[in-house]
Enzyme design. Structure first.
Site, PDB file in Angstrom:
ATOM      1  N   LYS A   1       0.848  -1.204   0.000  1.00 55.05           N
ATOM      2  CA  LYS A   1       0.000   0.000   0.000  1.00 55.05           C
ATOM      3  C   LYS A   1       0.881   1.251   0.000  1.00 55.05           C
ATOM      4  O   LYS A   1       0.661   2.178  -0.785  1.00 55.05           O
ATOM      5  CB  LYS A   1      -0.933  -0.016   1.219  1.00 55.05           C
ATOM      6  CG  LYS A   1      -2.086  -1.014   1.073  1.00 55.05           C
ATOM      7  CD  LYS A   1      -2.817  -1.314   2.373  1.00 55.05           C
ATOM      8  CE  LYS A   1      -3.850  -2.421   2.160  1.00 55.05           C
ATOM      9  NZ  LYS A   1      -4.505  -2.877   3.396  1.00 55.05           N
TER      10      LYS A   1
ATOM     11  N   GLN B   1      -4.680  -1.448   9.693  1.00 60.74           N
ATOM     12  CA  GLN B   1      -4.696  -2.795   9.119  1.00 60.74           C
ATOM     13  C   GLN B   1      -5.378  -3.783  10.057  1.00 60.74           C
ATOM     14  O   GLN B   1      -5.121  -3.807  11.257  1.00 60.74           O
ATOM     15  CB  GLN B   1      -3.251  -3.239   8.797  1.00 60.74           C
ATOM     16  CG  GLN B   1      -3.129  -4.539   8.046  1.00 60.74           C
ATOM     17  CD  GLN B   1      -3.671  -4.481   6.611  1.00 60.74           C
ATOM     18  OE1 GLN B   1      -3.714  -3.438   5.972  1.00 60.74           O
ATOM     19  NE2 GLN B   1      -4.103  -5.626   6.100  1.00 60.74           N
TER      20      GLN B   1
ATOM     21  N   ASP C   1     -11.234   2.897   4.174  1.00 65.60           N
ATOM     22  CA  ASP C   1     -11.613   1.478   4.205  1.00 65.60           C
ATOM     23  C   ASP C   1     -13.133   1.309   4.091  1.00 65.60           C
ATOM     24  O   ASP C   1     -13.613   0.213   3.786  1.00 65.60           O
ATOM     25  CB  ASP C   1     -11.187   0.858   5.552  1.00 65.60           C
ATOM     26  CG  ASP C   1      -9.923   0.036   5.446  1.00 65.60           C
ATOM     27  OD1 ASP C   1      -9.683  -0.550   4.370  1.00 65.60           O
ATOM     28  OD2 ASP C   1      -9.183  -0.031   6.452  1.00 65.60           O
TER      29      ASP C   1
HETATM   30  N1  GUN Z   1      -7.130  -6.691   6.200  1.00 63.77           N
HETATM   31  C1  GUN Z   1      -7.492  -7.409   5.111  1.00 63.77           C
HETATM   32  N2  GUN Z   1      -8.114  -6.617   4.206  1.00 63.77           N
HETATM   33  C2  GUN Z   1      -8.147  -5.384   4.743  1.00 63.77           C
HETATM   34  C3  GUN Z   1      -8.667  -4.135   4.282  1.00 63.77           C
HETATM   35  O1  GUN Z   1      -9.244  -3.997   3.199  1.00 63.77           O
HETATM   36  N3  GUN Z   1      -8.484  -3.081   5.134  1.00 63.77           N
HETATM   37  C4  GUN Z   1      -7.884  -3.201   6.349  1.00 63.77           C
HETATM   38  N4  GUN Z   1      -7.779  -2.104   7.110  1.00 63.77           N
HETATM   39  N5  GUN Z   1      -7.402  -4.348   6.798  1.00 63.77           N
HETATM   40  C5  GUN Z   1      -7.534  -5.426   5.986  1.00 63.77           C
END
Ligand code: GUN
Length: 298
Positions: free
Chosen positions: A54, A98, A121
């Site tokens: 990311k 995350q 998100d």
């Molecule tokens: N863990 C797995 N997928 C995601 C996501 O799309 N966002 C976040 N914050 N954590 C994740």
């Protein structure tokens, strides 16, 4: 048996990233640099990989990128303070914590602490409500948004289709079902889960099957209606002594046996995974646009 179309998530994601690059240039020209903060608590190896990619994609696009890695012992109040500081930081338009955090963290409280205008998100209750209401100012969770983009780009019709989503998580299953049933997509949707009776039978009804359970290769060939489209959201690490890493990635779908029965299917890796990051970049641009417009409004 057919030769299925293998949906190339990498190339669709690359096209979305190029759209983002053009939009980033336009924002930079107005003096706005999109900023994304990604917070990781603890050292889960898969999460470290996701957070790293990311941050790299942000830098590639010319975003301001903040990667905050906190020790596993970080307590709830310390994490909430990090979120509050990011809420107040004008250089940050998007905040992502995350998931999953360590078990002593109340994830729901952390999500609620994020300014919903920066919740790229789409997990904050305000954005969940906007998804239900089909309000385009809300943020759509990145993975289901990526799945919808794959269906759209591949020209797979959703209107009137029977869609089955396996999995009811707030990250994928529930938002995925809402997107499919929306007035834009018009699918007929079933949400199935671990307590569903006759899961194979439910899946056999699906013209579009979305697997988001996190169980390696659970979906078998005899679960598939001939000619169905299968979107595999699973990214599971299974031990593999023949690999240097000691593991290989596999989806929730037994790809080799399922693929010959499908019209189209996503591989793992290289299917949904790259789309999640691309849609995160899109959401961050949306946040930057909306926050900047709000700051100059009379
Ligand atoms: N863990 C797995 N997928 C995601 C996501 O799309 N966002 C976040 N914050 N954590 C994740």
């Amino acid at each position: 048996m057919t030769t299925p179309h293998i949906i190339d998530g990498k190339s669709v994601a690359a096209a979305v990233i190029e759209e983002c690059r053009a939009e980033t240039a336009a924002l930079l020209a107005q003096g706005i640099q999109p900023g994304l903060a990604v917070v990781l608590v603890g050292s889960d190896p898969a999460s470290q990989v996701y957070v790293g990619s990311k941050a790299r994609t942000c830098l590639d696009l010319g975003f301001h990128s903040l990667k905050i890695e906190l020790p596993a012992e970080t307590n709830q109040e310390q994490l909430l303070q990090v979120v509050r500081d990011l809420n107040a930081d004008p250089a940050i338009h998007g905040i992502l914590v995350q998931s999953p955090p360590p078990p002593h963290i109340d994830e729901e409280a952390v999500i609620r602490a994020i300014d919903p205008r920066k919740d790229v998100d789409g997990f904050h209750p305000e954005n969940v409500a906007k998804l239900v209401l089909e309000d385009p100012t809300g943020f759509v969770p990145c993975t289901p948004a990526g799945c919808m983009k794959l269906l759209e780009v591949c020209g797979i019709p959703t209107a009137g289709a029977e869609a089955v989503v396996i999995g009811r998580s707030m990250i994928v299953g529930k938002p995925m079902a809402l997107l499919l049933v929306s007035k834009v997509s018009n699918a007929t949707v079933t949400i199935a889960h671990s307590r569903s009776k006759d899961l194979p039978g439910i899946c056999r009804r699906a013209d579009i099957l979305i697997a988001a359970v996190g169980r390696p290769e659970m979906v078998k060939a005899d679960w598939i209606k001939p000619g169905a489209v299968v979107i595999d959201v699973g990214i599971n690490r299974v031990p593999d002594a023949s690999r240097k890493s000691g593991f290989r990635l596999t989806g929730d779908v037994a790809f080799t046996e399922v693929a010959p029965h499908c019209a189209a299917i996503t591989p793992v890796p290289g299917g949904v995974g790259p789309m999640t990051i691309a849609m995160l970049m899109k959401n961050t641009l949306q946040a930057a646009r909306q926050l900047s417009a709000a700051s100059i409004a009379p």
